[in-house]
Enzyme design. Structure first.
Site, PDB file in Angstrom:
ATOM      1  N   HIS A 123       0.851  -1.200   0.000  1.00  0.00           N
ATOM      2  CA  HIS A 123       0.000   0.000   0.000  1.00  0.00           C
ATOM      3  C   HIS A 123       0.881   1.242   0.000  1.00  0.00           C
ATOM      4  O   HIS A 123       1.465   1.617   1.022  1.00  0.00           O
ATOM      5  CB  HIS A 123      -0.949   0.042   1.197  1.00  0.00           C
ATOM      6  CG  HIS A 123      -1.920   1.193   1.116  1.00  0.00           C
ATOM      7  ND1 HIS A 123      -3.170   1.077   0.541  1.00  0.00           N
ATOM      8  CD2 HIS A 123      -1.814   2.484   1.501  1.00  0.00           C
ATOM      9  CE1 HIS A 123      -3.788   2.248   0.594  1.00  0.00           C
ATOM     10  NE2 HIS A 123      -2.978   3.125   1.178  1.00  0.00           N
ATOM     11  N   CYS A 124       0.988   1.853  -1.159  1.00  0.00           N
ATOM     12  CA  CYS A 124       1.756   3.098  -1.282  1.00  0.00           C
ATOM     13  C   CYS A 124       1.192   3.841  -2.492  1.00  0.00           C
ATOM     14  O   CYS A 124       0.381   3.299  -3.243  1.00  0.00           O
ATOM     15  CB  CYS A 124       3.247   2.800  -1.438  1.00  0.00           C
ATOM     16  SG  CYS A 124       3.625   1.589  -2.701  1.00  0.00           S
ATOM     17  N   ARG A 135     -10.236   0.685  -6.562  1.00  0.00           N
ATOM     18  CA  ARG A 135     -10.452   1.139  -5.188  1.00  0.00           C
ATOM     19  C   ARG A 135     -11.743   1.944  -5.108  1.00  0.00           C
ATOM     20  O   ARG A 135     -11.963   2.848  -5.920  1.00  0.00           O
ATOM     21  CB  ARG A 135      -9.281   2.011  -4.758  1.00  0.00           C
ATOM     22  CG  ARG A 135      -9.285   2.361  -3.283  1.00  0.00           C
ATOM     23  CD  ARG A 135      -8.092   3.235  -2.972  1.00  0.00           C
ATOM     24  NE  ARG A 135      -7.799   3.300  -1.550  1.00  0.00           N
ATOM     25  CZ  ARG A 135      -7.245   4.365  -0.967  1.00  0.00           C
ATOM     26  NH1 ARG A 135      -6.921   5.423  -1.681  1.00  0.00           N
ATOM     27  NH2 ARG A 135      -7.005   4.377   0.324  1.00  0.00           N
ATOM     28  N   TYR A 162     -12.099   1.482   1.175  1.00  0.00           N
ATOM     29  CA  TYR A 162     -11.550   2.315   2.243  1.00  0.00           C
ATOM     30  C   TYR A 162     -12.718   3.038   2.905  1.00  0.00           C
ATOM     31  O   TYR A 162     -13.459   3.765   2.237  1.00  0.00           O
ATOM     32  CB  TYR A 162     -10.559   3.328   1.659  1.00  0.00           C
ATOM     33  CG  TYR A 162      -9.798   4.145   2.691  1.00  0.00           C
ATOM     34  CD1 TYR A 162      -9.536   3.657   3.964  1.00  0.00           C
ATOM     35  CD2 TYR A 162      -9.319   5.414   2.384  1.00  0.00           C
ATOM     36  CE1 TYR A 162      -8.824   4.401   4.898  1.00  0.00           C
ATOM     37  CE2 TYR A 162      -8.606   6.172   3.310  1.00  0.00           C
ATOM     38  CZ  TYR A 162      -8.364   5.650   4.568  1.00  0.00           C
ATOM     39  OH  TYR A 162      -7.671   6.390   5.492  1.00  0.00           O
ATOM     40  N   ASP A 166       2.084   2.936   3.246  1.00  0.00           N
ATOM     41  CA  ASP A 166       1.227   4.101   2.993  1.00  0.00           C
ATOM     42  C   ASP A 166       2.030   5.339   2.606  1.00  0.00           C
ATOM     43  O   ASP A 166       1.514   6.458   2.631  1.00  0.00           O
ATOM     44  CB  ASP A 166       0.290   4.415   4.171  1.00  0.00           C
ATOM     45  CG  ASP A 166      -0.828   5.379   3.746  1.00  0.00           C
ATOM     46  OD1 ASP A 166      -1.275   5.290   2.593  1.00  0.00           O
ATOM     47  OD2 ASP A 166      -1.225   6.226   4.563  1.00  0.00           O
ATOM     48  N   ASN A 182      -2.266  13.546   4.052  1.00  0.00           N
ATOM     49  CA  ASN A 182      -3.224  14.047   5.048  1.00  0.00           C
ATOM     50  C   ASN A 182      -2.852  13.736   6.484  1.00  0.00           C
ATOM     51  O   ASN A 182      -3.720  13.700   7.351  1.00  0.00           O
ATOM     52  CB  ASN A 182      -4.646  13.506   4.768  1.00  0.00           C
ATOM     53  CG  ASN A 182      -5.144  13.923   3.411  1.00  0.00           C
ATOM     54  OD1 ASN A 182      -5.095  15.094   3.075  1.00  0.00           O
ATOM     55  ND2 ASN A 182      -5.575  12.974   2.604  1.00  0.00           N
TER      56      ASN A 182
END
Ligand SMILES: O=C(O)/C=C(\CC(=O)C(=O)O)C(=O)O
Length: 297
Positions: free
Chosen positions: A32-33, A125, A158, A251, A256
């Site tokens: 996850h990036c 996604r 998500y 990530d 944020n």
């Protein structure tokens, strides 16, 4: 040439992360990036809710090598909307060492899907986090699933913990493999064996197509860096209970974040605390992502 200014007070990724003490197993995947822009080459989407600090494919691949990983799964972030050009560019430059998760609209054509597939995209996604997107009715997402399921792709969702009860029927009706980002964002001040996280564990226990990323301690923690102690029991519970359906990711570049910017090396050092044996580490970092992203479809 677009001239994007990152949001005021935006925290930019750490340019000099520590070298982790933990050595990932050979072939480990950061699952996850993101890549962001650069905005003057790949403009940010007009409908975006934030403008980040640029984070290029070269910088992502340098981080991969520094942390001791072999591969990346690059996930389309909302600041690029459904314009997947930065993602595709990174996948094509990766020499087969990256796969992608795209965002598409219900108007996507078969030709566009085929091109994404050829570049290495293996999923879409759906983002339900209201500070990032305006979520759509279920029918919108179902129309997309009808289009991507024949390709053997999966769905990444998500959402915030509170959304799980509201969208339970929709999430549990999805016909593909479903990967939940960041453990469904639990409130880690609540007990790990309490009703809120219990609902998430039940989601995975009752639905064998549901996977989870045991990622983002930096986003979920209230106790804070570098050890993020309060998140560890949540991630470890999922790794031990569902060892064949968990993924891990940095990530990076941590969009944020407002409290702090994590040291990516310290994030890697959490892995042996959530996956205490070599067997669990190999499944989390190698076997599971390789099966989902590089396996036969
Ligand atoms: O990087 C993540 O997974 C989390 C994000 C950003 C995001 O998902 C997006 O922009 O699409 C967040 O919580 O702000």
């Amino acid at each position: 040439m677009a001239d994007f200014q990152m949001d005021p007070n935006w925290l930019c990724w750490d340019p000099a992360p520590s070298t982790p003490r933990f050595t990932p197993p050979p072939g480990a995947v950061d699952a996850h990036c993101h890549v962001f822009g650069p905005g003057d080459v790949f403009p940010y989407a007009p409908e975006r809710k934030y403008t980040p600090c640029d984070a290029s494919k070269e910088q992502l691949f340098a981080l991969r090598d520094h942390l001791g990983f072999a591969r990346n799964v690059i996930v389309q972030a909302t600041c690029h909307g459904a314009d997947n050009r930065a993602l595709v560019d990174a996948l094509e430059a990766s020499e087969g060492r990256a796969r992608g998760v795209a965002t598409v609209r219900d108007t996507v054509t078969d030709e566009e899907l085929a091109a994404l597939d050829a570049a290495g995209v293996r999923g879409v996604r759906f983002n339900f986090v209201r500070r990032l997107v305006d979520p759509k009715p279920d029918a919108y997402y179902r129309a997309i699933i009808d289009r991507i399921a024949p390709l053997g792709w999966h769905v990444v969702i998500y959402f915030e913990a509170a959304d799980l009860e509201e969208r339970w029927d929709f999430f549990t009706s999805l016909p593909t493999t479903v990967v939940v980002d960041h453990m469904g964002r639990p409130d880690v001040t609540k007990p790990v064996d309490g009703p809120e996280f219990g609902r998430f564990v039940r989601l995975m226990a009752e639905h064998e197509n549901v996977w989870s990323k045991v990622s983002c301690p930096e986003r979920l923690s209230k106790s804070g860096p570098p050890s993020y102690d309060d998140v560890v029991p949540f991630a470890r519970t999922l790794v031990e209970r569902f060892p064949d359906r968990v993924l891990w990711g940095t990530d990076w570049p941590h969009p944020n974040m407002t409290s702090h910017m994590p040291d990516d090396g310290a994030l890697v050092d959490i892995i042996p605390r959530i996956a205490p044996s070599e067997d669990l580490q190999r499944r989390l970092l190698v076997d599971n992502p390789m099966r989902l992203y590089w396996g036969a479809r």
